[in-house]
Design a protein around this motif. Structure first.
Motif, PDB file in Angstrom:
ATOM      1  N   MET A 115     -68.137 -12.714  48.617  1.00  0.00           N
ATOM      2  CA  MET A 115     -69.173 -11.769  49.026  1.00  0.00           C
ATOM      3  C   MET A 115     -69.819 -11.091  47.825  1.00  0.00           C
ATOM      4  O   MET A 115     -71.040 -10.920  47.769  1.00  0.00           O
ATOM      5  CB  MET A 115     -68.569 -10.734  49.978  1.00  0.00           C
ATOM      6  CG  MET A 115     -68.087 -11.310  51.291  1.00  0.00           C
ATOM      7  SD  MET A 115     -67.259 -10.060  52.328  1.00  0.00           S
ATOM      8  CE  MET A 115     -66.605 -11.102  53.648  1.00  0.00           C
ATOM      9  N   VAL A 116     -68.991 -10.706  46.867  1.00  0.00           N
ATOM     10  CA  VAL A 116     -69.506 -10.062  45.659  1.00  0.00           C
ATOM     11  C   VAL A 116     -70.428 -11.026  44.905  1.00  0.00           C
ATOM     12  O   VAL A 116     -71.521 -10.646  44.450  1.00  0.00           O
ATOM     13  CB  VAL A 116     -68.350  -9.586  44.766  1.00  0.00           C
ATOM     14  CG1 VAL A 116     -68.845  -9.237  43.363  1.00  0.00           C
ATOM     15  CG2 VAL A 116     -67.664  -8.381  45.390  1.00  0.00           C
ATOM     16  N   CYS A 117     -70.015 -12.268  44.764  1.00  0.00           N
ATOM     17  CA  CYS A 117     -70.832 -13.259  44.067  1.00  0.00           C
ATOM     18  C   CYS A 117     -72.174 -13.471  44.761  1.00  0.00           C
ATOM     19  O   CYS A 117     -73.203 -13.641  44.094  1.00  0.00           O
ATOM     20  CB  CYS A 117     -70.083 -14.588  43.966  1.00  0.00           C
ATOM     21  SG  CYS A 117     -68.740 -14.596  42.771  1.00  0.00           S
ATOM     22  N   ALA A 118     -72.174 -13.435  46.099  1.00  0.00           N
ATOM     23  CA  ALA A 118     -73.418 -13.632  46.839  1.00  0.00           C
ATOM     24  C   ALA A 118     -74.417 -12.517  46.559  1.00  0.00           C
ATOM     25  O   ALA A 118     -75.627 -12.754  46.511  1.00  0.00           O
ATOM     26  CB  ALA A 118     -73.130 -13.719  48.337  1.00  0.00           C
ATOM     27  N   VAL A 119     -73.907 -11.302  46.360  1.00  0.00           N
ATOM     28  CA  VAL A 119     -74.790 -10.172  46.024  1.00  0.00           C
ATOM     29  C   VAL A 119     -75.295 -10.306  44.592  1.00  0.00           C
ATOM     30  O   VAL A 119     -76.492 -10.160  44.319  1.00  0.00           O
ATOM     31  CB  VAL A 119     -74.053  -8.830  46.209  1.00  0.00           C
ATOM     32  CG1 VAL A 119     -74.941  -7.666  45.766  1.00  0.00           C
ATOM     33  CG2 VAL A 119     -73.634  -8.632  47.665  1.00  0.00           C
ATOM     34  N   ILE A 120     -74.406 -10.602  43.679  1.00  0.00           N
ATOM     35  CA  ILE A 120     -74.785 -10.707  42.262  1.00  0.00           C
ATOM     36  C   ILE A 120     -75.786 -11.838  42.043  1.00  0.00           C
ATOM     37  O   ILE A 120     -76.791 -11.682  41.332  1.00  0.00           O
ATOM     38  CB  ILE A 120     -73.537 -10.903  41.393  1.00  0.00           C
ATOM     39  CG1 ILE A 120     -72.648  -9.650  41.436  1.00  0.00           C
ATOM     40  CG2 ILE A 120     -73.922 -11.242  39.947  1.00  0.00           C
ATOM     41  CD1 ILE A 120     -71.291  -9.825  40.773  1.00  0.00           C
ATOM     42  N   GLU A 121     -75.527 -12.985  42.660  1.00  0.00           N
ATOM     43  CA  GLU A 121     -76.393 -14.147  42.464  1.00  0.00           C
ATOM     44  C   GLU A 121     -77.795 -13.914  43.025  1.00  0.00           C
ATOM     45  O   GLU A 121     -78.758 -14.546  42.573  1.00  0.00           O
ATOM     46  CB  GLU A 121     -75.756 -15.376  43.105  1.00  0.00           C
ATOM     47  CG  GLU A 121     -74.531 -15.875  42.334  1.00  0.00           C
ATOM     48  CD  GLU A 121     -73.746 -16.932  43.087  1.00  0.00           C
ATOM     49  OE1 GLU A 121     -74.159 -17.286  44.225  1.00  0.00           O
ATOM     50  OE2 GLU A 121     -72.726 -17.411  42.550  1.00  0.00           O
ATOM     51  N   ASN A 122     -77.935 -13.008  43.981  1.00  0.00           N
ATOM     52  CA  ASN A 122     -79.261 -12.705  44.513  1.00  0.00           C
ATOM     53  C   ASN A 122     -80.097 -11.881  43.536  1.00  0.00           C
ATOM     54  O   ASN A 122     -81.320 -11.828  43.631  1.00  0.00           O
ATOM     55  CB  ASN A 122     -79.132 -11.955  45.840  1.00  0.00           C
ATOM     56  CG  ASN A 122     -80.461 -11.732  46.526  1.00  0.00           C
ATOM     57  OD1 ASN A 122     -81.133 -12.690  46.906  1.00  0.00           O
ATOM     58  ND2 ASN A 122     -80.870 -10.485  46.654  1.00  0.00           N
ATOM     59  N   GLY A 123     -79.443 -11.205  42.599  1.00  0.00           N
ATOM     60  CA  GLY A 123     -80.146 -10.434  41.587  1.00  0.00           C
ATOM     61  C   GLY A 123     -80.408  -8.999  42.005  1.00  0.00           C
ATOM     62  O   GLY A 123     -80.142  -8.599  43.144  1.00  0.00           O
ATOM     63  N   ALA A 124     -80.958  -8.218  41.081  1.00  0.00           N
ATOM     64  CA  ALA A 124     -81.148  -6.782  41.279  1.00  0.00           C
ATOM     65  C   ALA A 124     -82.504  -6.417  41.863  1.00  0.00           C
ATOM     66  O   ALA A 124     -82.745  -5.256  42.186  1.00  0.00           O
ATOM     67  CB  ALA A 124     -80.947  -6.039  39.963  1.00  0.00           C
ATOM     68  N   ASP A 125     -83.401  -7.391  41.993  1.00  0.00           N
ATOM     69  CA  ASP A 125     -84.723  -7.099  42.544  1.00  0.00           C
ATOM     70  C   ASP A 125     -84.596  -6.540  43.966  1.00  0.00           C
ATOM     71  O   ASP A 125     -85.247  -5.564  44.337  1.00  0.00           O
ATOM     72  CB  ASP A 125     -85.574  -8.364  42.542  1.00  0.00           C
ATOM     73  CG  ASP A 125     -86.974  -8.104  43.059  1.00  0.00           C
ATOM     74  OD1 ASP A 125     -87.445  -6.964  42.936  1.00  0.00           O
ATOM     75  OD2 ASP A 125     -87.595  -9.037  43.594  1.00  0.00           O
TER      76      ASP A 125
END
Length: 331
Positions: free
Chosen positions: A222-232
Protein backbone atom coordinates in the motif's frame (compact mmCIF):
# COMPACT_ATOMS: atom_id res chain seq x y z
CA UNK A 1 22.08 32.03 11.00
CA UNK A 2 20.75 30.15 14.00
CA UNK A 3 19.89 26.45 13.85
CA UNK A 4 16.23 27.02 12.98
CA UNK A 5 17.14 29.31 10.09
CA UNK A 6 19.60 26.73 8.77
CA UNK A 7 16.87 24.09 8.87
CA UNK A 8 14.52 26.39 6.98
CA UNK A 9 17.16 26.94 4.27
CA UNK A 10 17.70 23.19 4.12
CA UNK A 11 13.97 22.64 3.58
CA UNK A 12 13.93 25.11 0.70
CA UNK A 13 16.90 23.42 -0.94
CA UNK A 14 15.93 19.76 -0.54
CA UNK A 15 12.15 19.37 -0.35
CA UNK A 16 9.86 18.83 -3.32
CA UNK A 17 8.00 21.70 -4.97
CA UNK A 18 4.85 20.12 -3.52
CA UNK A 19 6.09 20.20 0.08
CA UNK A 20 4.79 22.68 2.64
CA UNK A 21 7.93 24.43 3.87
CA UNK A 22 8.23 26.28 7.15
CA UNK A 23 9.18 29.48 5.32
CA UNK A 24 6.08 31.25 4.04
CA UNK A 25 3.69 28.96 5.93
CA UNK A 26 3.22 27.83 9.54
CA UNK A 27 1.03 30.70 10.73
CA UNK A 28 -0.41 30.59 14.25
CA UNK A 29 -3.62 32.08 15.59
CA UNK A 30 -1.56 33.86 18.25
CA UNK A 31 1.79 35.11 17.00
CA UNK A 32 4.81 33.88 18.97
CA UNK A 33 8.53 34.48 18.99
CA UNK A 34 10.25 31.83 16.89
CA UNK A 35 12.42 29.13 18.43
CA UNK A 36 16.16 29.34 17.78
CA UNK A 37 16.51 25.58 17.28
CA UNK A 38 13.26 24.21 15.86
CA UNK A 39 11.06 25.01 12.90
CA UNK A 40 7.43 25.83 13.58
CA UNK A 41 6.26 22.36 12.59
CA UNK A 42 8.85 20.76 14.86
CA UNK A 43 7.50 22.87 17.72
CA UNK A 44 3.97 21.65 16.97
CA UNK A 45 5.13 18.04 17.00
CA UNK A 46 6.76 18.55 20.40
CA UNK A 47 3.73 20.33 21.86
CA UNK A 48 1.48 17.47 20.82
CA UNK A 49 3.86 14.81 22.12
CA UNK A 50 4.03 16.44 25.57
CA UNK A 51 0.33 17.28 26.02
CA UNK A 52 -2.07 15.51 28.40
CA UNK A 53 -4.43 14.32 25.67
CA UNK A 54 -1.60 12.47 23.91
CA UNK A 55 -0.68 10.55 27.06
CA UNK A 56 -4.30 9.51 27.61
CA UNK A 57 -4.36 7.75 24.24
CA UNK A 58 -2.53 4.81 25.81
CA UNK A 59 -5.72 3.86 27.69
CA UNK A 60 -8.28 4.47 24.96
CA UNK A 61 -9.83 1.72 22.83
CA UNK A 62 -8.73 1.19 19.25
CA UNK A 63 -11.14 -1.63 18.25
CA UNK A 64 -11.41 -4.09 21.14
CA UNK A 65 -12.88 -2.66 24.34
CA UNK A 66 -10.57 -3.04 27.36
CA UNK A 67 -8.71 -6.03 25.90
CA UNK A 68 -6.85 -8.38 28.22
CA UNK A 69 -3.34 -8.70 26.87
CA UNK A 70 -0.40 -6.41 26.28
CA UNK A 71 -0.22 -6.76 22.51
CA UNK A 72 -3.58 -5.37 21.41
CA UNK A 73 -3.47 -1.91 19.89
CA UNK A 74 -4.61 1.10 21.84
CA UNK A 75 -5.29 4.53 20.41
CA UNK A 76 -1.68 5.45 21.25
CA UNK A 77 0.01 2.54 19.49
CA UNK A 78 -2.27 3.16 16.51
CA UNK A 79 -1.11 6.78 16.45
CA UNK A 80 2.55 5.73 16.50
CA UNK A 81 2.01 3.29 13.63
CA UNK A 82 0.25 6.00 11.61
CA UNK A 83 3.18 8.32 12.26
CA UNK A 84 5.75 5.77 11.10
CA UNK A 85 3.87 4.94 7.89
CA UNK A 86 3.20 8.60 7.12
CA UNK A 87 6.82 9.60 7.68
CA UNK A 88 8.03 6.84 5.37
CA UNK A 89 5.81 8.07 2.54
CA UNK A 90 6.55 11.72 3.23
CA UNK A 91 10.31 11.18 3.19
CA UNK A 92 10.16 9.18 -0.03
CA UNK A 93 8.17 11.94 -1.74
CA UNK A 94 10.45 14.67 -0.33
CA UNK A 95 7.60 16.28 1.56
CA UNK A 96 7.92 17.97 4.96
CA UNK A 97 8.42 15.09 7.37
CA UNK A 98 8.12 17.32 10.46
CA UNK A 99 4.70 18.61 9.39
CA UNK A 100 3.63 15.06 8.52
CA UNK A 101 4.69 13.76 11.92
CA UNK A 102 2.94 16.57 13.80
CA UNK A 103 -0.36 15.88 12.02
CA UNK A 104 -0.04 12.13 12.55
CA UNK A 105 0.72 12.42 16.27
CA UNK A 106 -2.21 14.81 16.78
CA UNK A 107 -4.83 13.21 14.57
CA UNK A 108 -6.65 11.31 17.35
CA UNK A 109 -6.13 13.64 20.33
CA UNK A 110 -9.88 14.14 20.67
CA UNK A 111 -10.98 10.54 20.35
CA UNK A 112 -13.60 9.42 22.85
CA UNK A 113 -13.32 6.51 25.28
CA UNK A 114 -14.51 3.13 23.98
CA UNK A 115 -13.49 3.86 20.40
CA UNK A 116 -16.09 4.51 17.75
CA UNK A 117 -18.93 3.29 19.98
CA UNK A 118 -18.16 6.18 22.35
CA UNK A 119 -17.98 8.55 19.40
CA UNK A 120 -21.34 7.33 18.08
CA UNK A 121 -23.25 7.84 21.34
CA UNK A 122 -21.74 11.29 21.93
CA UNK A 123 -22.75 12.23 18.40
CA UNK A 124 -26.31 11.13 19.21
CA UNK A 125 -26.75 12.89 22.56
CA UNK A 126 -24.69 16.07 22.23
CA UNK A 127 -26.66 18.81 20.42
CA UNK A 128 -23.43 19.91 18.73
CA UNK A 129 -22.79 16.41 17.41
CA UNK A 130 -19.42 14.75 17.87
CA UNK A 131 -16.71 13.84 15.39
CA UNK A 132 -13.37 12.80 16.81
CA UNK A 133 -11.35 14.61 14.15
CA UNK A 134 -13.05 17.93 14.95
CA UNK A 135 -12.71 17.25 18.66
CA UNK A 136 -8.98 16.74 18.13
CA UNK A 137 -8.79 20.30 16.81
CA UNK A 138 -10.86 21.49 19.74
CA UNK A 139 -8.50 19.80 22.20
CA UNK A 140 -5.59 21.63 20.59
CA UNK A 141 -7.41 24.98 20.42
CA UNK A 142 -9.40 25.25 23.65
CA UNK A 143 -8.75 22.42 26.12
CA UNK A 144 -5.03 21.82 26.52
CA UNK A 145 -2.85 24.04 28.71
CA UNK A 146 -5.66 24.91 31.08
CA UNK A 147 -7.91 26.25 28.33
CA UNK A 148 -5.24 28.24 26.51
CA UNK A 149 -4.69 25.61 23.84
CA UNK A 150 -1.50 24.56 22.08
CA UNK A 151 -1.65 27.36 19.50
CA UNK A 152 -0.75 24.98 16.67
CA UNK A 153 -0.11 26.14 13.12
CA UNK A 154 -2.89 26.24 10.54
CA UNK A 155 -1.37 23.41 8.49
CA UNK A 156 -1.25 21.01 11.43
CA UNK A 157 -4.80 21.82 12.54
CA UNK A 158 -6.07 21.46 8.98
CA UNK A 159 -4.39 18.08 8.55
CA UNK A 160 -5.90 16.85 11.82
CA UNK A 161 -9.38 18.07 10.87
CA UNK A 162 -9.21 16.43 7.43
CA UNK A 163 -7.59 13.12 8.34
CA UNK A 164 -10.75 11.02 8.12
CA UNK A 165 -12.51 11.82 4.88
CA UNK A 166 -11.58 15.24 3.50
CA UNK A 167 -8.86 16.60 1.25
CA UNK A 168 -6.33 18.53 3.33
CA UNK A 169 -4.72 21.82 2.35
CA UNK A 170 -1.27 20.19 2.21
CA UNK A 171 0.17 17.03 0.68
CA UNK A 172 1.43 16.17 4.15
CA UNK A 173 -2.11 16.21 5.51
CA UNK A 174 -3.27 13.92 2.73
CA UNK A 175 -0.37 11.56 3.42
CA UNK A 176 -1.61 11.20 7.02
CA UNK A 177 -5.17 10.50 5.82
CA UNK A 178 -3.91 7.53 3.79
CA UNK A 179 -1.47 6.40 6.48
CA UNK A 180 -4.35 6.24 8.97
CA UNK A 181 -6.26 3.86 6.71
CA UNK A 182 -3.20 1.75 5.90
CA UNK A 183 -2.37 1.44 9.60
CA UNK A 184 -5.78 0.51 10.95
CA UNK A 185 -6.67 -1.94 8.18
CA UNK A 186 -3.51 -3.92 8.80
CA UNK A 187 -3.20 -3.74 12.57
CA UNK A 188 -6.90 -4.49 13.01
CA UNK A 189 -6.44 -7.69 11.03
CA UNK A 190 -3.54 -8.52 13.34
CA UNK A 191 -5.61 -7.88 16.47
CA UNK A 192 -8.65 -9.73 15.12
CA UNK A 193 -6.50 -12.81 14.50
CA UNK A 194 -5.01 -12.47 17.98
CA UNK A 195 -8.54 -12.31 19.42
CA UNK A 196 -9.70 -15.39 17.51
CA UNK A 197 -12.29 -13.46 15.51
CA UNK A 198 -10.40 -14.13 12.28
CA UNK A 199 -7.89 -16.72 11.21
CA UNK A 200 -5.35 -16.15 8.44
CA UNK A 201 -7.37 -18.54 6.28
CA UNK A 202 -10.42 -16.24 6.52
CA UNK A 203 -8.70 -13.41 4.65
CA UNK A 204 -9.90 -13.21 1.02
CA UNK A 205 -7.34 -15.15 -1.00
CA UNK A 206 -7.64 -12.97 -4.09
CA UNK A 207 -6.84 -9.84 -2.04
CA UNK A 208 -3.98 -11.50 -0.18
CA UNK A 209 -2.49 -12.59 -3.50
CA UNK A 210 -2.34 -8.92 -4.53
CA UNK A 211 -1.41 -7.26 -1.23
CA UNK A 212 0.65 -9.92 0.52
CA UNK A 213 0.18 -12.69 3.06
CA UNK A 214 1.68 -10.83 6.05
CA UNK A 215 1.03 -7.51 7.70
CA UNK A 216 4.43 -6.23 6.65
CA UNK A 217 3.94 -7.18 3.01
CA UNK A 218 0.48 -5.60 2.89
CA UNK A 219 1.70 -2.32 4.40
CA UNK A 220 4.61 -2.29 1.97
CA UNK A 221 2.29 -2.85 -1.01
CA UNK A 222 0.00 0.00 0.00
CA UNK A 223 2.81 2.39 0.87
CA UNK A 224 4.56 1.68 -2.44
CA UNK A 225 1.34 2.35 -4.35
CA UNK A 226 1.14 5.83 -2.80
CA UNK A 227 4.82 6.63 -3.36
CA UNK A 228 4.84 5.39 -6.96
CA UNK A 229 1.90 7.68 -7.77
CA UNK A 230 4.05 10.69 -6.85
CA UNK A 231 3.43 13.88 -4.89
CA UNK A 232 1.38 15.73 -7.50
CA UNK A 233 -1.76 14.02 -6.16
CA UNK A 234 -1.55 11.96 -2.99
CA UNK A 235 -3.50 8.79 -3.59
CA UNK A 236 -3.30 5.05 -3.91
CA UNK A 237 -3.76 3.74 -7.43
CA UNK A 238 -4.48 0.69 -9.56
CA UNK A 239 -5.08 -2.83 -8.37
CA UNK A 240 -3.59 -2.05 -4.94
CA UNK A 241 -6.24 0.63 -4.37
CA UNK A 242 -9.00 -1.76 -5.43
CA UNK A 243 -7.65 -4.51 -3.17
CA UNK A 244 -7.26 -2.03 -0.28
CA UNK A 245 -10.90 -0.94 -0.62
CA UNK A 246 -12.15 -4.51 -0.83
CA UNK A 247 -10.12 -5.53 2.24
CA UNK A 248 -11.55 -2.59 4.18
CA UNK A 249 -15.08 -3.69 3.24
CA UNK A 250 -14.24 -7.21 4.38
CA UNK A 251 -13.09 -5.89 7.76
CA UNK A 252 -16.29 -3.93 8.32
CA UNK A 253 -18.32 -7.04 7.63
CA UNK A 254 -16.15 -9.49 9.56
CA UNK A 255 -14.65 -7.46 12.41
CA UNK A 256 -16.04 -3.97 12.99
CA UNK A 257 -19.66 -5.18 12.91
CA UNK A 258 -18.88 -8.61 14.34
CA UNK A 259 -21.14 -9.30 17.37
CA UNK A 260 -18.27 -10.98 19.22
CA UNK A 261 -15.99 -7.97 18.82
CA UNK A 262 -18.83 -5.62 19.71
CA UNK A 263 -20.35 -7.66 22.54
CA UNK A 264 -19.71 -4.98 25.16
CA UNK A 265 -20.48 -1.99 22.95
CA UNK A 266 -23.97 -1.32 24.28
CA UNK A 267 -22.66 -1.34 27.85
CA UNK A 268 -20.00 1.18 26.85
CA UNK A 269 -22.63 3.41 25.27
CA UNK A 270 -24.74 3.25 28.43
CA UNK A 271 -21.76 4.33 30.52
CA UNK A 272 -21.11 7.34 28.31
CA UNK A 273 -24.79 8.31 28.14
CA UNK A 274 -25.40 8.08 31.89
CA UNK A 275 -22.26 10.06 32.66
CA UNK A 276 -23.34 12.70 30.16
CA UNK A 277 -26.82 12.99 31.66
CA UNK A 278 -25.41 13.16 35.18
CA UNK A 279 -23.11 16.08 34.45
CA UNK A 280 -25.72 17.93 32.42
CA UNK A 281 -27.92 17.81 35.54
CA UNK A 282 -25.00 18.63 37.85
CA UNK A 283 -22.57 20.85 35.89
CA UNK A 284 -21.24 22.22 39.17
CA UNK A 285 -19.53 18.82 39.68
CA UNK A 286 -17.35 19.21 36.59
CA UNK A 287 -13.63 19.66 37.30
CA UNK A 288 -12.41 23.25 37.33
CA UNK A 289 -10.82 23.13 33.88
CA UNK A 290 -14.21 22.20 32.44
CA UNK A 291 -15.93 24.81 34.56
CA UNK A 292 -13.94 27.32 32.52
CA UNK A 293 -15.28 25.78 29.33
CA UNK A 294 -18.78 25.90 30.82
CA UNK A 295 -18.45 29.63 31.43
CA UNK A 296 -17.00 30.23 27.97
CA UNK A 297 -19.46 28.03 26.05
CA UNK A 298 -22.30 26.07 27.72
CA UNK A 299 -22.96 22.91 29.73
CA UNK A 300 -23.29 20.59 26.72
CA UNK A 301 -19.97 21.75 25.31
CA UNK A 302 -18.23 21.38 28.69
CA UNK A 303 -19.71 17.95 29.45
CA UNK A 304 -18.92 16.63 25.97
CA UNK A 305 -15.34 17.88 26.26
CA UNK A 306 -14.96 16.27 29.68
CA UNK A 307 -16.35 12.87 28.75
CA UNK A 308 -14.66 12.65 25.36
CA UNK A 309 -11.31 13.24 27.07
CA UNK A 310 -11.76 10.32 29.48
CA UNK A 311 -9.87 7.06 29.11
CA UNK A 312 -11.86 3.83 29.14
CA UNK A 313 -10.76 2.99 32.66
CA UNK A 314 -11.46 6.46 34.06
CA UNK A 315 -14.99 6.40 32.60
CA UNK A 316 -15.67 2.96 34.08
CA UNK A 317 -14.31 3.93 37.51
CA UNK A 318 -16.31 7.17 37.57
CA UNK A 319 -19.46 5.32 36.54
CA UNK A 320 -18.89 2.83 39.34
CA UNK A 321 -18.41 5.59 41.90
CA UNK A 322 -21.53 7.45 40.80
CA UNK A 323 -24.01 4.65 40.11
CA UNK A 324 -22.90 1.35 41.69
CA UNK A 325 -23.69 0.89 45.41
CA UNK A 326 -20.66 0.09 47.54
CA UNK A 327 -20.57 -2.12 50.59
CA UNK A 328 -20.93 -0.27 53.90
CA UNK A 329 -17.52 0.64 55.28
CA UNK A 330 -15.70 0.01 51.98
CA UNK A 331 -14.64 3.67 51.76
Amino acid sequence: MNVREQLEVQELGTLSQYACTSVGNAKRRVKEEKCAFRTEFQRDRDRILHCNAFRRLKRKTQVFLSPVGDHYRTRLTHTLEVSQIARTMSRALRLNEDLTEAIALGHDLGHSPFGHSGEAILNDICPYGFKHYLQSVRVADYIERGGNGLNLTFEVLNGIACHTNQIAATREGNIVRLADKIAYINHDIDDAIRAGILSPADLPKDLIAILGDTKSKRITSMVCAVIENGADEIRMTGTIKEAHDALRTFLFQSVYYNPVAKAEEEKAKQIVERLYQHFIKHPEKLPEEYQRILRRFDEHRAVCDYISGMTDGYAIDLYRDLFIPQAWGSR
